[in-house]
Write an enzyme that holds these catalytic residues in place. Structure first.
Site, PDB file in Angstrom:
ATOM      1  CB  SER A   1      -9.313   2.015   3.310  1.00 22.73           C
ATOM      2  OG  SER A   1      -8.863   1.180   2.272  1.00 22.73           O
TER       3      SER A   1
ATOM      4  CD  GLU B   1      -5.497   7.863  -0.248  1.00 27.72           C
ATOM      5  OE1 GLU B   1      -5.156   6.736   0.148  1.00 27.72           O
ATOM      6  OE2 GLU B   1      -6.276   8.601   0.382  1.00 27.72           O
TER       7      GLU B   1
ATOM      8  CG  HIS C   1      -4.570   3.838   1.727  1.00 31.60           C
ATOM      9  ND1 HIS C   1      -5.683   4.503   1.288  1.00 31.60           N
ATOM     10  CD2 HIS C   1      -5.007   2.611   2.128  1.00 31.60           C
ATOM     11  CE1 HIS C   1      -6.753   3.715   1.400  1.00 31.60           C
ATOM     12  NE2 HIS C   1      -6.352   2.561   1.918  1.00 31.60           N
TER      13      HIS C   1
END
Length: 560
Positions: A241, A353, A449
């Site tokens: 990220s 995600e 995610h």
């Protein structure tokens, strides 16, 4: 001075941050011998450039862990918002058995998962004096030249620390690497531009303090990691990220050139988590001045006099910016023209995600909301958007609602891989499709995610990081999950060792050049292998969005 934990709106700040992300002289390398035992690794003090450090046995047999080693001077007082200065030497043996302070940030004790840097039972105090790193090594003596892996945490540029349980390095160190985590400044203490800061800089730049922290950590490792059994000429950075975006930013930065040899980016690159222009220093300066005027802090000195809590409360961290120095130009230009650093890359993202956006209490997706959002999503590319995501029913709208976020990120990751391949470097692309088990009382976010992180570290028994809170209970002793974690972490370690993730007993991972335009290495617990990750219509949509929103404004020629 340590600061108390801060109140925090547990979801809004992190989600907003995620969505907005769319000096020492070189010395001779110290290889002083250290005491060692056959089973216990490095048992005696290790000599660094600044002084001796004493670690402790890790959680795995034969692993020694060193915690809280300063790699830069404390960025406090007049050094707040300055680029990191050289670390201060010490006399005697420094105790390296406890975490150093974590950087000032908002805790999230009521969120699930919590802020793993601040809300664990053994989380250290928060302080601006936080530039510390941690080392896990299975070496028994200096100079063993083990590959080095350095973790950059995610957290929307607003939270995180090298002390998070999920990133403890025993399992990767067991596989033969020296694993390093470190703290970089976050939020408005790590990403802030101001005209006076720019003026006082010898580079006429401000705003990328956290990137400077990372570069300082890498340089410290170049000078010192051999003493811990690591190879200073074989350093791989990896992150997820915001950490992945920083990895890409550092790959594009001339200031970082030569400080690492390889990069792994998990779900993020230089444009953030999507397709967008990079923010500029001028815009960042303007926002900082506007925020400062609201609280009467009309000078940099007044801002530096504020308590850290007030800085976090009143100023917004702005992520990486084009500052003319660490990032000389929008990195889309850099990568398009092949001016980035020549490092091997292993990059990719997860198939779900965007799932966390639907699990956080927002309005449910409907056919009406999908149709109403066309202009916002696609801009001038509505026709291509409809072709890429044909939606005509409520069920199709619900299914499609999170896909553009996931697929846009995947397209960006492929662009990163292609850019490195074009300059002759090894490039490997993945699409993480494995759905881990989730507890019955938690949302099933699929391959969401952060879902890949426990597997990459081979740490299935560790608490999770936000947002994909898969089940520790259902995974920690699950043979299939353990086997997949062993496989995926071995890919990462192999890449760090040689620039190639392949190895004995692993499903074959094709190079980027061996993949079709719609293919990636699918990482799945049920059987990893080459497969399709995007449709031609989706690829055409994202290329058109990139050309319109990034390439044309920056003067990048079609096809570059």
């Amino acid at each position: 001075m340590a600061y108390k934990k801060l109140p925090y709106n547990r979801l809004q700040g992190v989600v907003a941050g995620v969505m907005l992300m769319s000096a020492t002289t070189a010395c001779a390398q110290t290889n002083a011998p250290v005491n060692s035992t056959a089973a216990g690794g490095l048992s005696g003090p290790v000599q660094t450039q600044q002084g001796l450090v004493q670690g402790a046995p890790g959680k795995s047999e034969g692993i020694t862990v060193f915690k809280g080693i300063p790699f830069a001077a404390p960025p406090v007082g007049d050094l707040r918002w300055a680029q990191p200065a050289a670390p201060v030497a010490w006399t005697g043996v420094r105790d390296a058995t406890k975490w150093g302070n974590v950087c000032v940030q908002p805790p999230a004790p009521q969120r699930f998962p919590v802020n793993s840097a601040t809300d664990m039972p053994d989380s250290p105090a928060m302080s601006e004096d936080c530039l510390f790193l941690n080392i896990w090594t299975g070496a028994k003596a200096a100079g063993e030249k083990r590959p080095v892996m350095v973790w950059l945490y995610g957290g929307a540029y607003n939270e995180g620390g090298g002390n998070a349980p999920f990133s403890e390095g025993d399992k990767l160190a067991e596989k033969g690497v020296v694993l390093v985590t470190f703290n970089y400044r976050v939020g408005s203490l790590g990403f802030l531009s101001h005209p006076e800061l720019t003026a006082e800089s010898p580079h006429n730049a401000s705003g990328n303090q956290a990137m400077g922290d990372a570069i300082a950590a890498f340089k410290w490792l170049k000078e010192n990691v051999a003493a811990f059994g690591g190879d200073p000429d074989n350093i791989t950075i990896f992150g997820e990220s915001a950490g992945a975006a920083l990895d890409a930013g550092l790959t594009g930065s001339p200031v970082a050139r030569g400080t690492f040899e390889r990069a792994i980016s998990q779900s993020g690159a230089w444009m953030g988590l999507g397709i967008a222009l990079m923010p500029t220093m001028a815009d960042s300066e303007r926002r900082t001045v506007e925020a400062a005027e609201k609280i009467g802090a009309t000078s940099l000195a007044a801002m530096r006099a504020l308590p850290a809590e007030e800085v976090i409360k009143n100023f917004r961290g702005q992520g990486m910016v084009v500052d003319g120095w660490i990032i000389p130009e929008d990195l889309s230009i850099t990568f398009a023209n092949g001016r980035q650093n020549p490092v091997d890359v292993l990059v990719g993202s997860n198939s779900d995600e965007g799932s966390f956006t639907a699990a956080m209490g927002g309005p449910p997706a409907t056919l009406a909301s999908w149709n109403e959002g066309e202009a916002r999503r696609w801009g001038n590319q509505v026709a291509l958007g409809r072709a890429a995501y044909p939606v005509s029913t409520e069920t199709e709208a619900i299914k499609a609602s999170t896909m553009p976020f996931s697929d846009t990120m995947a397209w960006h990751m492929r662009l990163f891989a292609e850019s490195q391949a074009k300059i002759g470097k090894n490039a490997w692309l993945y699409w993480f499709t494995h759905t881990p088990p989730y507890d019955a009382d938690r949302p099933n976010l699929g391959a969401g995610h952060t879902a890949e992180i426990p597997y990459a570290f081979n740490n299935l028994a560790a608490p999770r990081t936000f947002p994909a809170g898969s089940s520790v209970t259902l995974m920690a002793n699950n043979p299939a999950e353990l086997a997949f974690a062993d496989q995926l972490s071995q890919y990462w370690v192999n890449f760090a060792r040689t620039g190639n993730p392949n190895g004995e007993g692993l499903p074959q991972w094709p190079t980027l050049r061996q993949l079709g335009a719609d293919e990636a290495m699918l990482l799945n617990g049920n059987g990893s292998g080459k497969g399709k990750w995007i449709t031609p219509a989706q690829s055409a949509l994202f290329r058109a969005m990139y050309e319109e929103r990034v390439a044309q404004p920056l003067g990048i020629k079609p096809g570059q």
